[in-house]
Structure formats: C-alpha cells, structure tokens
Scaffold this active site. Structure first.
Site, PDB file in Angstrom:
ATOM      1  N   PHE A 128      -7.093  -2.980   2.384  1.00 31.36           N
ATOM      2  CA  PHE A 128      -5.735  -3.344   1.276  1.00 31.36           C
ATOM      3  C   PHE A 128      -5.351  -5.008   2.389  1.00 31.36           C
ATOM      4  CE2 PHE A 128      -1.645  -3.274   1.141  1.00 31.36           C
ATOM      5  CZ  PHE A 128      -0.962  -2.554  -0.310  1.00 31.36           C
ATOM      6  N   ASP A 200      -7.613   4.509   7.312  1.00 32.14           N
ATOM      7  CA  ASP A 200      -6.745   4.042   6.856  1.00 32.14           C
ATOM      8  C   ASP A 200      -6.723   5.472   5.385  1.00 32.14           C
ATOM      9  OD1 ASP A 200      -4.892   3.611   5.730  1.00 32.14           O
ATOM     10  OD2 ASP A 200      -4.681   1.660   5.433  1.00 32.14           O
ATOM     11  N   TYR A 225       4.329   7.286   0.539  1.00 27.85           N
ATOM     12  CA  TYR A 225       4.288   7.108  -0.535  1.00 27.85           C
ATOM     13  C   TYR A 225       3.885   7.133  -1.744  1.00 27.85           C
ATOM     14  CZ  TYR A 225       3.450   2.271   0.732  1.00 27.85           C
ATOM     15  OH  TYR A 225       2.516   1.741   1.471  1.00 27.85           O
ATOM     16  N   LYS A 226       2.187   7.320  -1.555  1.00 30.11           N
ATOM     17  CA  LYS A 226       1.045   7.518  -2.604  1.00 30.11           C
ATOM     18  C   LYS A 226       0.676   8.804  -3.172  1.00 30.11           C
ATOM     19  CE  LYS A 226      -0.284   3.039  -1.062  1.00 30.11           C
ATOM     20  NZ  LYS A 226      -1.052   2.435  -0.754  1.00 30.11           N
ATOM     21  N   ARG A 372      -6.409   0.006 -12.674  1.00 29.29           N
ATOM     22  CA  ARG A 372      -6.158   0.396 -11.851  1.00 29.29           C
ATOM     23  C   ARG A 372      -5.230   1.918 -12.437  1.00 29.29           C
ATOM     24  NH1 ARG A 372      -4.074   0.494  -6.000  1.00 29.29           N
ATOM     25  NH2 ARG A 372      -2.360  -0.156  -6.655  1.00 29.29           N
TER      26      ARG A 372
HETATM   27  C1  LIG Z   1      -0.590   1.342   0.904  1.00 33.57           C
HETATM   28  C2  LIG Z   1      -1.119   0.910   1.902  1.00 33.57           C
HETATM   29  C3  LIG Z   1      -1.164   0.360   3.201  1.00 33.57           C
HETATM   30  C4  LIG Z   1       0.442  -0.033   3.174  1.00 33.57           C
HETATM   31  O1  LIG Z   1       1.057  -0.529   4.285  1.00 33.57           O
HETATM   32  P1  LIG Z   1       2.591  -0.260   4.254  1.00 33.57           P
HETATM   33  O2  LIG Z   1       3.259  -1.122   6.025  1.00 33.57           O
HETATM   34  O3  LIG Z   1       2.851   1.185   4.477  1.00 33.57           O
HETATM   35  O4  LIG Z   1       3.388  -1.004   3.362  1.00 33.57           O
HETATM   36  C5  LIG Z   1      -1.614  -0.403   3.575  1.00 33.57           C
HETATM   37  N1  LIG Z   1      -2.978  -0.123   3.550  1.00 33.57           N
HETATM   38  C6  LIG Z   1      -3.668   0.939   2.571  1.00 33.57           C
HETATM   39  C7  LIG Z   1      -4.757   0.429   1.884  1.00 33.57           C
HETATM   40  C8  LIG Z   1      -2.979   0.928   1.432  1.00 33.57           C
HETATM   41  O5  LIG Z   1      -3.320   1.191   0.820  1.00 33.57           O
END
Ligand SMILES: *Cc1c(COP(=O)(O)O)cnc(C)c1O
Length: 412
Positions: A128, A200, A225-226, A372
């Site tokens: 990400f 992560d 939040y996921k 997705r």
């Molecule tokens: C959703 C997600 C994030 C989100 O990061 P925030 O700082 O909480 O916005 C980071 N890394 C991954 C792999 C994600 O899927």
C-alpha cells in the site's frame, strides 16, 4: 454444479456457520451485500450507544473528570490489549494510537536506532503506497536504503545478504490481489539474519488468525476501521514485542508517551512499556466507539473467523468458475495464500464495480484493473456470496459495466 445446487450448498454452509449469530451485531442497510469491509468495516449496532454515552455522559456530564473516572487516560493501552487478543499478542504489547502511517514511521525509525550498523529496509514494491512513502521517509532520515522485492523472494535475500538488513517491513496481505504472505517463514528468515521484522496487519487484523507472539514477530502496525469494524478514522494500533520495548525509541516523543506525563518535566523520558508508542492526546470519541467493533468478536475465536472467511472466498471462486469462467481471478486459490478478499482483473474493472454497487453489491476498484471484493465473515452469508456471483454474471452478460454513466469519483 447448476446454480440451484450452488444455492443449496450455500444454505447448508450457512446453517452450519458458527458465526451466524454475529450478523445481528451489525447494522447494515436493507438490500446491501457489503463486500467492502476490507476498506471500511460495517457499523456495529452498539457503536451508536457507545458514541452517545461518550458524548452525553462522559463528555457532557463528567467533563474533565473522565480522564480518571471513565478511564480515558488508560484507554489506548486497555483497548490495545483487546486488539492484542485478536492478533495473538499477550497484554502490554499493543497500544492504540495515531494512524497506521504514523505508527509505521515510528517502527522504522526505532528499528534504525536499534541497529545502527545496518542500513537496509526491506519491503515490497506492491505495498500500500503509504507504507512505501514512510519507508522512503524513514530511510532518508535514518541513513538507510530501501530495497524492494516481492515478499516470497525475501526469504532467500535475507539468507544470502541479510547481514545488512535492519528490518523487513511487510504487509501481511497484498491489498490489490488479496495474496497472503508467509508470515512465519519471512519472520524466521529475518531473525536468522539478525534482522527485525514488522508486519502491517491492515488487511488481516480481524480477518485472519494472526499469532504475533507465537511467531516471535518484533513489531506490527494496523488499522482498526477495516475488518475490526472500528468506524471511520478510528485510530490505529502498534505492537512492540515486550523484549524490545526498552529499546524502542520512537522519534515522536510527545508528552503522552512520557513515563510521568503529569510531572510536566522539561525533559522527555519514555514510558518503560508500550505506552511509549503514544504521542499526543488520543481521539477519544473514535477510540472508545471502536470498542463496539471489538465487541462484535465476543465469544468467537479468530480461528473460527478465518475458517468461515476461507469458506466464503472459496465458495465465491467456485461460483465464479461456473458462472463467469472468462473472468480472471487475481487471488490465489490455495487457502494459506489468500487473505479475506477475492480480486478480479477486468479491463473495465471500474465499470464492473460501479454496476455491482448499483445492484447493491458494494465492493471497490483499485488501479489499474482490479475489482476488489472483501469478505467479512462476521456479517456475510454464503448465500450472499452466490448472489454476488450471479449479479456479476448478469452484469457482464448485459454489458451493464460498459454504461458511460460510470465515471470515477475522487474516492474509489
Ligand atoms: C488501509 C491501509 C493503510 C492505511 O493507513 P492509514 O495511515 O491508517 O490511513 C496502511 N497500510 C495498509 C497496508 C493498508 O491497507
């Protein structure tokens, strides 16, 4: 198998589903099959009551006294311990604070200070983007270089050239394809090389049976939040294994991470434990409301959640094979190689997602060509999985996905 047989199978699986009673813990709009819990989890019924209690009683009545009387001060570590239960971490190792991006930055900078003679941050180019941006930022501040490769290649790299690796920082699931990486193997390879590892867990916390302590993971970050259903913008978590905490010197030395914050000392001294991961005043409205999401897992194990998730994604892929064999599935078939989503590749992926949403099947689009679909085991049924595959078949047969009305919006 004809469609009627698929539906019968789905109903049998739903009858036997050990999580079926969890569905009532969520509030979802009628007519919606929610396949986006990997982006923003569904709303727990209790979230409203908790939010109202925090606003009206805790803030409205108890005011500043809430820091003591309603446990506001300890909330980041108390709720952290609850998340720890869901990711295989014993108490005292998880704190809820900031965002995943910020927590990853802390981890990488702390790791750099722990291993000053090494220079490499190992990560995955497919991560990400925020994870890559943070790796670049930490590398430039900490005199390190970022080396990227697909996670399966890390095992060999660590064996052959791991001497210079500070930390391997990997997302446990590829956010596009849903491929799950081998956490035990990469963790063990990092340790063999004398390096640290950080996972992560954004796409696995609340969906997979992650055992941080059992695999001796060093550090981890993740959002709430996921699949943890914590609510929009709910703060993230940070895990630091107890054995590293006294050397975890993260650079954002805010007063809430101080060992004695109310001494108001002019000099920073970190808390001896995981609370040193804290920075400033936490967003209490969303931190406390998040507990409603954690409560939705009461009485079930993550092994059960994982089993149902695999059953849902497995059945979906089987239904796709039958109903839309022309569609390419980007997610691995093998159970230990997939997270809790199924991704499809399609040249008109954005149109396909839009047409699905119009029929009440909410998923999302990811660049460049990914449809997705996330499967949150606590609130989805096997029958809904078949309905989604049938909807996709109908959309493609009617060329509904080519409708020129489908134009990308800012947030996809
Ligand atoms: C959703 C997600 C994030 C989100 O990061 P925030 O700082 O909480 O916005 C980071 N890394 C991954 C792999 C994600 O899927």
């Amino acid at each position: 198998m004809p469609i009627a047989a698929l539906i019968r199978r789905a109903r049998d699986l739903d009858e036997a589903n050990p999580l079926r009673h969890l569905r009532d813990r969520f509030r979802l709009p009628d007519g919606v099959v929610y396949l986006d819990g990997n982006s923003l989890g569904a709303m727990p019924v209790k979230a409203r009551d908790i939010a109202l209690d925090v606003i009206e009683r805790q803030w409205g009545q108890d005011l500043i006294g809430s820091w003591n009387d309603n446990g506001w001060w300890e909330a980041p570590t108390r709720v952290g311990d609850r998340i720890g239960e869901l990711v295989g971490a014993a108490p005292g190792q998880v704190v809820v604070t900031d965002s995943t991006s910020v927590n990853l930055f802390k981890v990488l900078m702390a790791a750099s200070a722990m291993m000053p003679s090494r220079t490499v941050v190992l990560t995955d180019q497919g991560s990400f983007p925020t994870d890559l941006y943070m790796a670049d930022a930490a590398a430039s501040l900490g005199d390190m270089v970022v080396v990227t490769m697909p996670p399966p290649e890390m095992v060999e790299y660590l064996r052959d050239s791991g001497d210079d690796v500070v930390i391997a920082a990997v997302s446990s699931v590829d956010y596009r394809t849903g491929e799950a990486w081998d956490l035990p193997a990469i963790t063990a390879a990092a340790h063999e090389a004398g390096a640290l590892v950080a996972w992560d867990l954004c796409h696995s916390g609340g969906a997979m049976d992650i055992q941080l302590d059992a695999h001796r993971v060093d550090m981890a970050v993740g959002c709430t939040y996921k699949y943890l259903n914590g609510g929009p913008g709910s703060p993230a978590f940070l895990y630091v294994a107890e054995r590293h905490q006294d050397r975890f010197n993260q650079p954002l030395t805010g007063w809430q991470g101080h060992r004695d914050p109310f001494a108001m000392s002019p000099r920073y001294e970190p808390d001896p434990g995981i609370a040193r991961g804290r920075v400033g005043t936490p967003p209490l409205l969303s931190l406390l409301t998040m507990e409603a999401g954690l409560d939705t897992f009461d009485g079930v194990t993550m092994a059960q959640v994982r089993e149902v998730s695999l059953s849902l994604t497995g059945l979906f892929m089987e239904a796709l094979d039958q109903l839309v064999p022309q569609v390419e599935i980007a997610t691995p078939r093998s159970e230990n190689q997939r997270g809790s989503q199924v991704s499809l590749r399609h040249p008109e992926a954005f149109g396909v997602v839009s047409a699905l949403i119009e029929r009440g099947f909410v998923g999302d689009f990811r660049e460049p060509d990914i449809v997705r679909l996330g499967f949150a085991a606590p609130y989805l049924s096997h029958e809904q999985v078949i309905d989604a595959a049938v909807a996709l078949q109908q959309i493609l047969a009617a060329n509904h996905h080519l409708d020129p009305r489908f134009v990308k919006s800012k947030v996809t």
